[in-house]
Design an enzyme around this catalytic site. Structure first.
Site, PDB file in Angstrom:
ATOM      1  N   LYS A  40       1.219  -1.080  -0.024  1.00  0.00           N
ATOM      2  CA  LYS A  40      -0.237  -0.026   0.182  1.00  0.00           C
ATOM      3  C   LYS A  40       1.023   1.040   0.028  1.00  0.00           C
ATOM      4  CE  LYS A  40      -1.974  -0.264   4.058  1.00  0.00           C
ATOM      5  NZ  LYS A  40      -1.559  -1.917   4.613  1.00  0.00           N
ATOM      6  N   ARG A 119      -8.285   1.447   9.243  1.00  0.00           N
ATOM      7  CA  ARG A 119      -8.437   0.243   9.970  1.00  0.00           C
ATOM      8  C   ARG A 119      -9.137  -0.757  10.270  1.00  0.00           C
ATOM      9  NH1 ARG A 119      -2.800   0.765   9.147  1.00  0.00           N
ATOM     10  NH2 ARG A 119      -1.389  -0.679   9.670  1.00  0.00           N
ATOM     11  N   ARG A 158      11.724  -5.376   4.021  1.00  0.00           N
ATOM     12  CA  ARG A 158      12.038  -4.781   3.445  1.00  0.00           C
ATOM     13  C   ARG A 158      12.507  -3.609   4.834  1.00  0.00           C
ATOM     14  NH1 ARG A 158       5.606  -2.352   4.608  1.00  0.00           N
ATOM     15  NH2 ARG A 158       5.794  -2.925   6.768  1.00  0.00           N
ATOM     16  N   ARG A 191      11.499  -1.681  10.149  1.00  0.00           N
ATOM     17  CA  ARG A 191      11.249  -1.086  11.125  1.00  0.00           C
ATOM     18  C   ARG A 191      10.600  -2.572  12.343  1.00  0.00           C
ATOM     19  NH1 ARG A 191       6.021  -0.204   7.459  1.00  0.00           N
ATOM     20  NH2 ARG A 191       4.330  -0.601   8.949  1.00  0.00           N
TER      21      ARG A 191
END
Ligand code: AMP
Length: 244
Positions: A40, A119, A158, A191
């Site tokens: 996203k 969400r 990521r 992260r």
């Protein structure tokens, strides 16, 4: 005086005058849905860059919190960051408080791409009320779909820039120099909520709460399903088709 960068009002809490002087030829007001790792954020960056709408990410807002001044470090924000570190959803009242403070961004003449918000159903209903009050309507909700094994692989690789928040991926979008941001030279980090134990919690939260959102927007005729398999450019092309 120089105009602050687009999106400054979202990060700083409504105090930045960052609207573009003129609206783009077509204004997009979109919500982006999808499991963590579905891409996203990457799609939101591409869509923002090319369609002119502002990328409004609640996750980015929380990750930018350490850079905010001491006055912005409320107890609610500190508690929100603890939830985020564990991979849990931040409680609705905290998220909604932050979004309400930034509701002007939803009335921006450049349009917006909401990434990571709403969400939960409570957030979706609150968003409906805020949009009505701002006299704007959503154009579409893009729901990015990706099989679970690919979600796990994507999250493991990521990395994000600790300085400018740009996102990279060790396989799909590697930085030119290992561990260094192409854009600003900042340090790339994983992260905390991409650790495997946090990913499991996030996926459970997603399946429990967020899947209901698809139904909410399908009923209103706004939902567009987009396969998130393939390269960012392939997914981007599908996103444009879904918006045509
Ligand atoms: P994201 O960058 O959208 O993946 O968000 C990262 C983390 O921020 C999530 O795992 C949550 O802990 C928190 N978060 C971001 N947006 C929301 C939201 N709308 N509601 C609750 N928690 C959120």
């Amino acid at each position: 005086m120089d105009q602050p960068p687009r999106g400054a009002a979202w990060i700083r809490g409504g105090r930045g005058e960052c609207e573009p002087d003129t609206a783009p030829a077509r204004v997009y007001r979109l919500v982006l849905l999808g499991a963590p790792g579905a891409g996203k954020g990457t799609q939101a960056s591409l869509l923002a860059e090319r369609l002119g709408a502002c990328h409004l990410s609640t996750g980015k807002l929380f990750r930018a919190a350490p850079e905010l001044g001491p006055c912005d470090h409320t107890p609610a924000l500190a508690a929100a960051l603890e939830h985020m570190r564990r991979g849990e959803l931040v409680p609705d009242p905290t998220v909604l408080g932050l979004v309400r403070e930034r509701r002007g961004c939803l009335g921006c003449r450049g349009g917006f791409l909401l990434d990571g918000f709403p969400r939960t159903m409570a957030q979706a209903e609150a968003l409906d009320r805020i949009l009505t009050a701002e006299h704007v309507r959503l154009d579409a909700v893009l729901d990015y779909r990706l099989p679970l094994d690919q979600v796990v692989a994507r999250l493991g690789g990521r990395r994000f820039c600790a300085s400018c928040q740009a996102v990279f991926h060790l396989q799909a979008r590697p930085p030119r120099a290992e561990g260094v941001c192409d854009r600003c030279g900042g340090r790339l980090e994983r992260r905390e909520d991409d650790r495997p134990e946090a990913v499991r919690v996030r996926m459970a939260a997603y399946e429990h709460d967020t899947a209901l959102l698809s139904q909410h927007y399908r009923r209103r005729g706004l939902l567009r399903l987009v396969s998130a398999e393939g390269s960012p450019e392939e997914v981007y092309a599908r996103s444009l088709l879904a918006l045509a």
